[in-house]
Motif scaffolding. Structure first.
Motif, PDB file in Angstrom:
ATOM      1  N   MET A  85       0.839  -1.189   0.000  1.00 25.05           N
ATOM      2  CA  MET A  85       0.000   0.000   0.000  1.00 25.05           C
ATOM      3  C   MET A  85       0.879   1.247   0.000  1.00 25.05           C
ATOM      4  O   MET A  85       1.877   1.306   0.708  1.00 25.05           O
ATOM      5  N   SER A  86       0.526   2.243  -0.792  1.00 23.27           N
ATOM      6  CA  SER A  86       1.337   3.443  -0.914  1.00 23.27           C
ATOM      7  C   SER A  86       1.288   4.256   0.371  1.00 23.27           C
ATOM      8  O   SER A  86       0.379   4.117   1.198  1.00 23.27           O
ATOM      9  N   LEU A  87       2.302   5.147   0.515  1.00 24.31           N
ATOM     10  CA  LEU A  87       2.370   5.994   1.706  1.00 24.31           C
ATOM     11  C   LEU A  87       1.173   6.942   1.773  1.00 24.31           C
ATOM     12  O   LEU A  87       0.609   7.169   2.852  1.00 24.31           O
ATOM     13  N   ALA A  88       0.765   7.484   0.627  1.00 31.49           N
ATOM     14  CA  ALA A  88      -0.372   8.410   0.620  1.00 31.49           C
ATOM     15  C   ALA A  88      -1.648   7.714   1.090  1.00 31.49           C
ATOM     16  O   ALA A  88      -2.441   8.295   1.843  1.00 31.49           O
ATOM     17  N   ARG A  89      -1.835   6.458   0.655  1.00 30.50           N
ATOM     18  CA  ARG A  89      -3.044   5.736   1.076  1.00 30.50           C
ATOM     19  C   ARG A  89      -2.999   5.413   2.566  1.00 30.50           C
ATOM     20  O   ARG A  89      -4.004   5.516   3.266  1.00 30.50           O
ATOM     21  N   ARG A  90      -1.815   5.045   3.065  1.00 31.74           N
ATOM     22  CA  ARG A  90      -1.695   4.760   4.498  1.00 31.74           C
ATOM     23  C   ARG A  90      -1.908   6.022   5.325  1.00 31.74           C
ATOM     24  O   ARG A  90      -2.503   5.987   6.404  1.00 31.74           O
ATOM     25  N   LEU A  91      -1.407   7.165   4.826  1.00 35.38           N
ATOM     26  CA  LEU A  91      -1.657   8.423   5.513  1.00 35.38           C
ATOM     27  C   LEU A  91      -3.146   8.750   5.538  1.00 35.38           C
ATOM     28  O   LEU A  91      -3.681   9.207   6.553  1.00 35.38           O
ATOM     29  N   TYR A  92      -3.804   8.515   4.417  1.00 42.99           N
ATOM     30  CA  TYR A  92      -5.219   8.844   4.321  1.00 42.99           C
ATOM     31  C   TYR A  92      -6.042   8.028   5.315  1.00 42.99           C
ATOM     32  O   TYR A  92      -6.969   8.552   5.950  1.00 42.99           O
ATOM     33  N   TRP A  93      -5.717   6.749   5.466  1.00 44.87           N
ATOM     34  CA  TRP A  93      -6.464   5.879   6.366  1.00 44.87           C
ATOM     35  C   TRP A  93      -5.909   5.873   7.785  1.00 44.87           C
ATOM     36  O   TRP A  93      -6.432   5.157   8.642  1.00 44.87           O
ATOM     37  N   GLY A  94      -4.878   6.677   8.056  1.00 52.45           N
ATOM     38  CA  GLY A  94      -4.318   6.724   9.403  1.00 52.45           C
ATOM     39  C   GLY A  94      -3.635   5.442   9.803  1.00 52.45           C
ATOM     40  O   GLY A  94      -3.698   5.037  10.981  1.00 52.45           O
ATOM     41  N   GLU A  95      -2.956   4.761   8.861  1.00 50.74           N
ATOM     42  CA  GLU A  95      -2.355   3.452   9.124  1.00 50.74           C
ATOM     43  C   GLU A  95      -0.836   3.490   9.053  1.00 50.74           C
ATOM     44  O   GLU A  95      -0.192   2.459   8.887  1.00 50.74           O
ATOM     45  N   THR A  96      -0.246   4.686   9.163  1.00 49.73           N
ATOM     46  CA  THR A  96       1.209   4.773   9.209  1.00 49.73           C
ATOM     47  C   THR A  96       1.701   4.311  10.577  1.00 49.73           C
ATOM     48  O   THR A  96       0.940   4.260  11.551  1.00 49.73           O
ATOM     49  N   ARG A  97       2.987   3.994  10.646  1.00 45.23           N
ATOM     50  CA  ARG A  97       3.569   3.495  11.884  1.00 45.23           C
ATOM     51  C   ARG A  97       4.829   4.277  12.244  1.00 45.23           C
ATOM     52  O   ARG A  97       5.867   3.712  12.548  1.00 45.23           O
ATOM     53  N   VAL A  98       4.719   5.575  12.202  1.00 41.83           N
ATOM     54  CA  VAL A  98       5.846   6.432  12.559  1.00 41.83           C
ATOM     55  C   VAL A  98       5.966   6.485  14.074  1.00 41.83           C
ATOM     56  O   VAL A  98       4.984   6.747  14.782  1.00 41.83           O
ATOM     57  N   ASP A  99       7.161   6.236  14.583  1.00 39.46           N
ATOM     58  CA  ASP A  99       7.392   6.239  16.027  1.00 39.46           C
ATOM     59  C   ASP A  99       7.737   7.667  16.465  1.00 39.46           C
ATOM     60  O   ASP A  99       8.902   8.030  16.623  1.00 39.46           O
ATOM     61  N   PHE A 100       6.713   8.488  16.651  1.00 37.60           N
ATOM     62  CA  PHE A 100       6.935   9.881  17.040  1.00 37.60           C
ATOM     63  C   PHE A 100       7.565   9.978  18.419  1.00 37.60           C
ATOM     64  O   PHE A 100       8.478  10.772  18.638  1.00 37.60           O
ATOM     65  N   VAL A 101       7.063   9.193  19.359  1.00 41.23           N
ATOM     66  CA  VAL A 101       7.569   9.274  20.734  1.00 41.23           C
ATOM     67  C   VAL A 101       9.003   8.770  20.807  1.00 41.23           C
ATOM     68  O   VAL A 101       9.834   9.316  21.541  1.00 41.23           O
ATOM     69  N   GLY A 102       9.330   7.746  20.040  1.00 46.09           N
ATOM     70  CA  GLY A 102      10.699   7.229  20.055  1.00 46.09           C
ATOM     71  C   GLY A 102      11.718   8.231  19.545  1.00 46.09           C
ATOM     72  O   GLY A 102      12.892   8.193  19.941  1.00 46.09           O
ATOM     73  N   ARG A 103      11.299   9.142  18.685  1.00 46.98           N
ATOM     74  CA  ARG A 103      12.198  10.171  18.142  1.00 46.98           C
ATOM     75  C   ARG A 103      11.987  11.525  18.815  1.00 46.98           C
ATOM     76  O   ARG A 103      12.332  12.566  18.262  1.00 46.98           O
ATOM     77  N   ARG A 104      11.440  11.522  20.015  1.00 47.94           N
ATOM     78  CA  ARG A 104      11.088  12.782  20.677  1.00 47.94           C
ATOM     79  C   ARG A 104      12.304  13.667  20.940  1.00 47.94           C
ATOM     80  O   ARG A 104      12.183  14.894  20.943  1.00 47.94           O
ATOM     81  N   ARG A 105      13.477  13.069  21.174  1.00 48.97           N
ATOM     82  CA  ARG A 105      14.657  13.900  21.446  1.00 48.97           C
ATOM     83  C   ARG A 105      15.006  14.772  20.241  1.00 48.97           C
ATOM     84  O   ARG A 105      15.470  15.902  20.405  1.00 48.97           O
ATOM     85  N   TRP A 106      14.793  14.253  19.032  1.00 44.71           N
ATOM     86  CA  TRP A 106      15.043  15.049  17.828  1.00 44.71           C
ATOM     87  C   TRP A 106      14.077  16.218  17.753  1.00 44.71           C
ATOM     88  O   TRP A 106      14.482  17.352  17.454  1.00 44.71           O
ATOM     89  N   TRP A 107      12.791  15.953  18.028  1.00 46.84           N
ATOM     90  CA  TRP A 107      11.801  17.032  17.953  1.00 46.84           C
ATOM     91  C   TRP A 107      12.045  18.076  19.033  1.00 46.84           C
ATOM     92  O   TRP A 107      11.958  19.289  18.767  1.00 46.84           O
ATOM     93  N   PHE A 108      12.363  17.619  20.255  1.00 46.91           N
ATOM     94  CA  PHE A 108      12.605  18.562  21.340  1.00 46.91           C
ATOM     95  C   PHE A 108      13.836  19.419  21.053  1.00 46.91           C
ATOM     96  O   PHE A 108      13.843  20.627  21.315  1.00 46.91           O
ATOM     97  N   ALA A 109      14.887  18.794  20.519  1.00 52.10           N
ATOM     98  CA  ALA A 109      16.111  19.555  20.210  1.00 52.10           C
ATOM     99  C   ALA A 109      15.841  20.605  19.136  1.00 52.10           C
ATOM    100  O   ALA A 109      16.326  21.744  19.234  1.00 52.10           O
TER     101      ALA A 109
END
Length: 356
Positions: free
Chosen positions: A1-25
């Motif tokens: 399944m394409s990335l756009a379709r997974r984004l549309y259906w909310g089925e991505t698996r990005v680990d936002f919390v695991g990369r929190r140090r990058w976002w905070f920095a």
């Protein structure tokens, strides 16, 4: 399944919390740079806030900023701020509060420099320091009332931790917007304050959407997932909605900023559109990459979520986020069908009799 379709259906698996140090920095870096620029360059406050005299005139002679400043220096007005407006078709001069005699000198000097024959064609506006102080106080009061009312609403609708984190996101967005204004040197007018209040509302809207999804997933799946997993799940589910909302907002704002201001010369829209453009962008970033991760870190310290993490750890769940996010329809079809038992109990093996 394409990335756009997974984004549309909310089925991505990005680990936002695991990369929190990058976002905070990244957030800390942007805020530090904004504060440094603000401290070094300061804000270009309009006459409505600081008081003084504001002169506006046409520029038929095509005079430059340097020529107008030289004319003002000769009459003792060296500290005036001179700007070209409308691609040089007009001139704007801002000074401190002047006496009637100095105002006459100002009008005469500018008229000679820009080639205006009739001084009555020059607009001169004088704002006293009392009015500027009233405008500033009214803006501060409006901001404080806005923050208090919104915090109480989020506290009542969601919870107090989410209200505090939403305020952190607002401060983050405000600092970035003010830093960009100090960097580009655009004039801060009452319209800019209105735009800042508008972007605060947008930022809160996006943050509340994310927090509401987190609250919903906690109620439905809180006993089977850690706090970080619930936050990851929720942000992935609403990420496409935030992106779509941001894009549909940035397109008309970008038209005001780049087409209306830069191409058509509508300078009055520039300050308003710039604040909106920065605020919408920063608000989308803070709601997805800052506020949600701060909530996850705070939730993980609660005793309830620590018990959930220990219980899931005893069950051998190592990567609960990757293991527990629902499969996409294509992945579910490709997965082997589960074996369903009939419920029959197998017979025990017969014992053989030993022959003598």
């Amino acid at each position: 399944m394409s990335l756009a379709r997974r984004l549309y259906w909310g089925e991505t698996r990005v680990d936002f919390v695991g990369r929190r140090r990058w976002w905070f920095a990244l957030s800390v870096f942007l805020m530090v740079v904004s504060l440094l620029v603000l401290g070094i360059r300061g804000l270009n406050l309009s006459v409505d806030f600081v008081g003084g005299s504001l002169l506006q005139a046409e520029n038929p002679a095509g005079a430059t900023v340097g020529e107008v400043r030289s004319a003002l220096d000769r009459v003792g007005l060296a500290g005036a701020k001179v700007q070209l407006v409308g691609d040089g078709a007009g001139i704007r001069v801002q000074t401190s509060e002047l006496t009637p005699e100095l105002e006459d000198r100002l009008v005469t000097a500018v008229a000679e420099a820009v080639g205006v024959e009739d001084v009555n064609d020059i607009s001169l506006q004088t704002v006293g320091p009392t009015f500027g102080r009233q405008v500033t106080e009214a803006a501060v009061r409006a901001l404080i009332v806005f923050l208090v009312v919104v915090s109480l609403y989020i506290w009542w609708r969601l919870e107090w931790k989410m209200a505090l984190i939403a305020l952190v996101g607002l401060i983050h967005d405000m600092v970035l917007a003010v830093g960009v204004y100090a960097l580009v040197g655009f004039e801060v007018t009452p319209a800019t304050v209105i735009a800042l209040l508008t972007i605060l509302g947008y930022s809160l809207f996006d943050t509340v959407v994310v927090f509401d999804k987190i609250r919903e997933n906690i109620a439905e799946r809180g006993e089977h997932h850690t706090a970080s997993a619930v936050v990851n799940m929720s942000v992935n589910q609403v990420m496409m909605r935030s992106i779509n909302t941001s894009l549909t907002s940035l397109l008309p704002i970008g038209s005001l900023l780049f087409v209306g201001s830069a191409l058509l010369g509508a300078a009055t829209l520039r300050e308003f559109a710039l604040a909106l453009f920065i605020g919408v962008t920063a608000g989308t970033y803070s709601s997805i990459f800052l506020c949600a991760e701060l909530l996850a870190v705070w939730k993980e310290r609660e005793e309830h979520w620590q018990r959930v993490r220990r219980r899931l750890g005893r069950k051998g769940v190592e990567d609960e986020f990757a293991a527990r996010v629902p499969l996409s329809p294509a992945e579910a079809e490709a997965a082997p069908a589960p074996v369903v038992g009939t419920g029959a109990v197998p017979r025990p093996p017969k014992k053989r009799r030993r022959q003598r």
